[in-house]
Design a protein around this motif. Structure first.
Motif, PDB file in Angstrom:
ATOM      1  N   MET A   1      -4.070  -1.252  15.271  1.00  0.00           N
ATOM      2  CA  MET A   1      -4.325  -1.776  13.820  1.00  0.00           C
ATOM      3  C   MET A   1      -4.004  -0.390  12.735  1.00  0.00           C
ATOM      4  O   MET A   1      -3.741  -0.542  11.908  1.00  0.00           O
ATOM      5  CB  MET A   1      -6.042  -2.100  14.010  1.00  0.00           C
ATOM      6  N   SER A   2      -4.486   0.909  13.341  1.00  0.00           N
ATOM      7  CA  SER A   2      -4.276   1.957  12.633  1.00  0.00           C
ATOM      8  C   SER A   2      -2.674   2.158  12.358  1.00  0.00           C
ATOM      9  O   SER A   2      -2.283   2.653  11.334  1.00  0.00           O
ATOM     10  CB  SER A   2      -4.797   3.314  13.114  1.00  0.00           C
ATOM     11  N   VAL A   3      -1.876   1.903  13.337  1.00  0.00           N
ATOM     12  CA  VAL A   3      -0.466   2.057  13.277  1.00  0.00           C
ATOM     13  C   VAL A   3       0.014   1.116  12.105  1.00  0.00           C
ATOM     14  O   VAL A   3       0.896   1.433  11.269  1.00  0.00           O
ATOM     15  CB  VAL A   3       0.317   1.791  14.593  1.00  0.00           C
ATOM     16  N   VAL A   4      -0.367  -0.056  12.153  1.00  0.00           N
ATOM     17  CA  VAL A   4       0.122  -1.121  11.164  1.00  0.00           C
ATOM     18  C   VAL A   4      -0.491  -0.842   9.886  1.00  0.00           C
ATOM     19  O   VAL A   4       0.191  -0.845   8.858  1.00  0.00           O
ATOM     20  CB  VAL A   4      -0.360  -2.418  11.430  1.00  0.00           C
ATOM     21  N   LEU A   5      -1.440  -0.209   9.521  1.00  0.00           N
ATOM     22  CA  LEU A   5      -1.978   0.508   8.215  1.00  0.00           C
ATOM     23  C   LEU A   5      -1.276   1.726   8.048  1.00  0.00           C
ATOM     24  O   LEU A   5      -1.056   1.724   6.647  1.00  0.00           O
ATOM     25  CB  LEU A   5      -3.647   0.611   8.438  1.00  0.00           C
ATOM     26  N   ALA A   6      -0.839   2.312   9.032  1.00  0.00           N
ATOM     27  CA  ALA A   6      -0.141   3.595   8.528  1.00  0.00           C
ATOM     28  C   ALA A   6       1.262   3.137   7.988  1.00  0.00           C
ATOM     29  O   ALA A   6       1.627   3.661   7.098  1.00  0.00           O
ATOM     30  CB  ALA A   6      -0.135   4.549   9.660  1.00  0.00           C
ATOM     31  N   ALA A   7       1.835   2.341   8.922  1.00  0.00           N
ATOM     32  CA  ALA A   7       3.159   1.719   8.265  1.00  0.00           C
ATOM     33  C   ALA A   7       3.006   0.941   7.181  1.00  0.00           C
ATOM     34  O   ALA A   7       3.757   1.380   6.182  1.00  0.00           O
ATOM     35  CB  ALA A   7       3.540   0.975   9.415  1.00  0.00           C
ATOM     36  N   THR A   8       2.036   0.448   6.607  1.00  0.00           N
ATOM     37  CA  THR A   8       1.864  -0.394   5.454  1.00  0.00           C
ATOM     38  C   THR A   8       1.736   0.660   4.358  1.00  0.00           C
ATOM     39  O   THR A   8       2.405   0.484   3.342  1.00  0.00           O
ATOM     40  CB  THR A   8       0.596  -1.129   5.537  1.00  0.00           C
ATOM     41  N   ALA A   9       0.980   1.673   4.642  1.00  0.00           N
ATOM     42  CA  ALA A   9       0.921   2.870   3.587  1.00  0.00           C
ATOM     43  C   ALA A   9       2.125   3.626   3.402  1.00  0.00           C
ATOM     44  O   ALA A   9       2.646   3.857   2.256  1.00  0.00           O
ATOM     45  CB  ALA A   9      -0.236   4.011   4.139  1.00  0.00           C
ATOM     46  N   ALA A  10       3.026   3.771   4.556  1.00  0.00           N
ATOM     47  CA  ALA A  10       4.210   4.425   4.343  1.00  0.00           C
ATOM     48  C   ALA A  10       5.234   3.554   3.534  1.00  0.00           C
ATOM     49  O   ALA A  10       6.011   4.013   2.730  1.00  0.00           O
ATOM     50  CB  ALA A  10       4.931   4.757   5.611  1.00  0.00           C
ATOM     51  N   LEU A  11       5.128   2.168   3.606  1.00  0.00           N
ATOM     52  CA  LEU A  11       6.031   1.128   2.933  1.00  0.00           C
ATOM     53  C   LEU A  11       5.617   1.192   1.555  1.00  0.00           C
ATOM     54  O   LEU A  11       6.614   1.146   0.661  1.00  0.00           O
ATOM     55  CB  LEU A  11       5.812  -0.349   3.703  1.00  0.00           C
ATOM     56  N   LEU A  12       4.251   1.615   1.422  1.00  0.00           N
ATOM     57  CA  LEU A  12       3.837   1.196  -0.108  1.00  0.00           C
ATOM     58  C   LEU A  12       4.385   2.691  -0.611  1.00  0.00           C
ATOM     59  O   LEU A  12       4.709   2.467  -1.829  1.00  0.00           O
ATOM     60  CB  LEU A  12       2.328   1.181  -0.325  1.00  0.00           C
ATOM     61  N   PHE A  13       4.366   3.878  -0.189  1.00  0.00           N
ATOM     62  CA  PHE A  13       4.607   4.951  -0.690  1.00  0.00           C
ATOM     63  C   PHE A  13       6.165   4.885  -0.831  1.00  0.00           C
ATOM     64  O   PHE A  13       6.542   5.424  -2.146  1.00  0.00           O
ATOM     65  CB  PHE A  13       4.330   6.156   0.179  1.00  0.00           C
ATOM     66  N   THR A  14       6.868   4.471   0.121  1.00  0.00           N
ATOM     67  CA  THR A  14       8.362   4.123  -0.119  1.00  0.00           C
ATOM     68  C   THR A  14       8.875   3.427  -1.404  1.00  0.00           C
ATOM     69  O   THR A  14       9.498   3.767  -2.114  1.00  0.00           O
ATOM     70  CB  THR A  14       9.007   3.607   1.193  1.00  0.00           C
ATOM     71  N   ALA A  15       8.287   2.181  -1.300  1.00  0.00           N
ATOM     72  CA  ALA A  15       8.447   1.166  -2.596  1.00  0.00           C
ATOM     73  C   ALA A  15       7.980   1.718  -3.939  1.00  0.00           C
ATOM     74  O   ALA A  15       8.797   1.476  -4.899  1.00  0.00           O
ATOM     75  CB  ALA A  15       7.885  -0.151  -2.406  1.00  0.00           C
ATOM     76  N   GLY A  16       7.041   2.606  -3.925  1.00  0.00           N
ATOM     77  CA  GLY A  16       6.198   3.228  -5.049  1.00  0.00           C
ATOM     78  C   GLY A  16       7.120   4.356  -5.305  1.00  0.00           C
ATOM     79  O   GLY A  16       7.384   4.326  -6.754  1.00  0.00           O
ATOM     80  N   CYS A  17       7.677   5.146  -4.738  1.00  0.00           N
ATOM     81  CA  CYS A  17       8.833   6.356  -4.973  1.00  0.00           C
ATOM     82  C   CYS A  17       9.852   5.797  -5.580  1.00  0.00           C
ATOM     83  O   CYS A  17      10.707   6.150  -6.416  1.00  0.00           O
ATOM     84  CB  CYS A  17       8.836   7.172  -4.134  1.00  0.00           C
ATOM     85  N   TYR A  18      10.257   4.820  -4.996  1.00  0.00           N
ATOM     86  CA  TYR A  18      11.666   4.119  -5.350  1.00  0.00           C
ATOM     87  C   TYR A  18      11.599   3.510  -6.831  1.00  0.00           C
ATOM     88  O   TYR A  18      12.281   3.910  -7.834  1.00  0.00           O
ATOM     89  CB  TYR A  18      12.062   3.016  -4.500  1.00  0.00           C
ATOM     90  N   LEU A  19      10.485   2.903  -7.184  1.00  0.00           N
ATOM     91  CA  LEU A  19      10.268   2.134  -8.419  1.00  0.00           C
ATOM     92  C   LEU A  19      10.022   3.401  -9.542  1.00  0.00           C
ATOM     93  O   LEU A  19      10.327   3.180 -10.582  1.00  0.00           O
ATOM     94  CB  LEU A  19       9.095   1.003  -8.331  1.00  0.00           C
ATOM     95  N   LEU A  20       9.273   4.374  -9.060  1.00  0.00           N
ATOM     96  CA  LEU A  20       8.909   5.668  -9.981  1.00  0.00           C
ATOM     97  C   LEU A  20      10.203   6.373 -10.413  1.00  0.00           C
ATOM     98  O   LEU A  20      10.092   6.928 -11.603  1.00  0.00           O
ATOM     99  CB  LEU A  20       7.930   6.498  -9.388  1.00  0.00           C
ATOM    100  N   LEU A  21      11.253   6.235  -9.772  1.00  0.00           N
ATOM    101  CA  LEU A  21      12.341   7.023 -10.152  1.00  0.00           C
ATOM    102  C   LEU A  21      13.336   6.009 -11.081  1.00  0.00           C
ATOM    103  O   LEU A  21      14.427   6.625 -11.350  1.00  0.00           O
ATOM    104  CB  LEU A  21      13.309   7.382  -9.002  1.00  0.00           C
ATOM    105  N   GLN A  22      12.963   5.042 -11.306  1.00  0.00           N
ATOM    106  CA  GLN A  22      13.747   4.144 -12.286  1.00  0.00           C
ATOM    107  C   GLN A  22      13.595   4.401 -13.614  1.00  0.00           C
ATOM    108  O   GLN A  22      12.828   5.188 -13.921  1.00  0.00           O
ATOM    109  CB  GLN A  22      13.421   2.663 -11.947  1.00  0.00           C
ATOM    110  N   ARG A  23      14.516   3.875 -14.409  1.00  0.00           N
ATOM    111  CA  ARG A  23      14.248   4.343 -15.998  1.00  0.00           C
ATOM    112  C   ARG A  23      13.573   3.096 -16.882  1.00  0.00           C
ATOM    113  O   ARG A  23      13.570   3.729 -17.984  1.00  0.00           O
ATOM    114  CB  ARG A  23      15.815   4.142 -16.513  1.00  0.00           C
TER     115      ARG A  23
END
Length: 160
Positions: A1-23
């Motif tokens: 369960m922790s691995v799924v939550l950690a992967a979810t956190a990584a996915l949220l961080f990745t998508a958040g950083c991608y969107l943060l770099l937009q104009r």
């Protein structure tokens, strides 16, 4: 369960950083929100398994008590994310009211600073190239070390 939550956190961080770099400001706001949710999920993973509440009483022995620090940090992250989101939404609304567009424009001062840095780098490269040419002993027409000059006449050549 922790691995799924950690992967979810990584996915949220990745998508958040991608969107943060937009104009566009709406994407920046969504990126901040996703980063905040990723932080909360990561803190929940760091908190470990569920257990007894951290209230010590006569019924609890204190062995299965949950660490309250990750939960307090998660609440702090929620509050900070909410404050930043409200501020960015106010900026996006103000930008929309002024320009009818939510795309962030280039700052003229940033462009001037970038040009100044480029010209400084070009001048430094030219100065360094000039210093390399000055290091030669006899100037640019010097044949260099290891070359021989034709000072002796060939044996078959007639002298004037």
């Amino acid at each position: 369960m922790s691995v799924v939550l950690a992967a979810t956190a990584a996915l949220l961080f990745t998508a958040g950083c991608y969107l943060l770099l937009q104009r566009t400001l709406t994407r920046v706001v969504l990126g901040i929100v996703l980063l905040g949710h990723g932080t909360v999920v990561l803190l929940q993973v760091a908190g470990g398994r569920a257990g007894e509440p951290p209230i010590v009483g006569p019924e609890t022995d204190g062995s299965a008590v949950v660490d309250p620090l990750p939960h307090a940090l998660a609440l702090t992250a929620i509050v900070i994310t909410f404050g930043i989101t409200a501020f960015l939404l106010a900026l996006a609304y103000r930008s929309w009211a002024l320009t009818h567009d939510d795309q962030v424009q280039d700052d003229l001062e940033d462009r001037l600073v970038a040009r100044r840095v480029e010209s400084d780098l070009a001048r430094a490269a030219a100065r360094e190239a000039a210093e390399q040419e000055d290091l030669t002993e006899f100037g640019p027409d010097d044949p260099g070390i290891g070359t021989t000059l034709d000072t002796e006449p060939d044996p078959g050549e007639e002298l004037p």
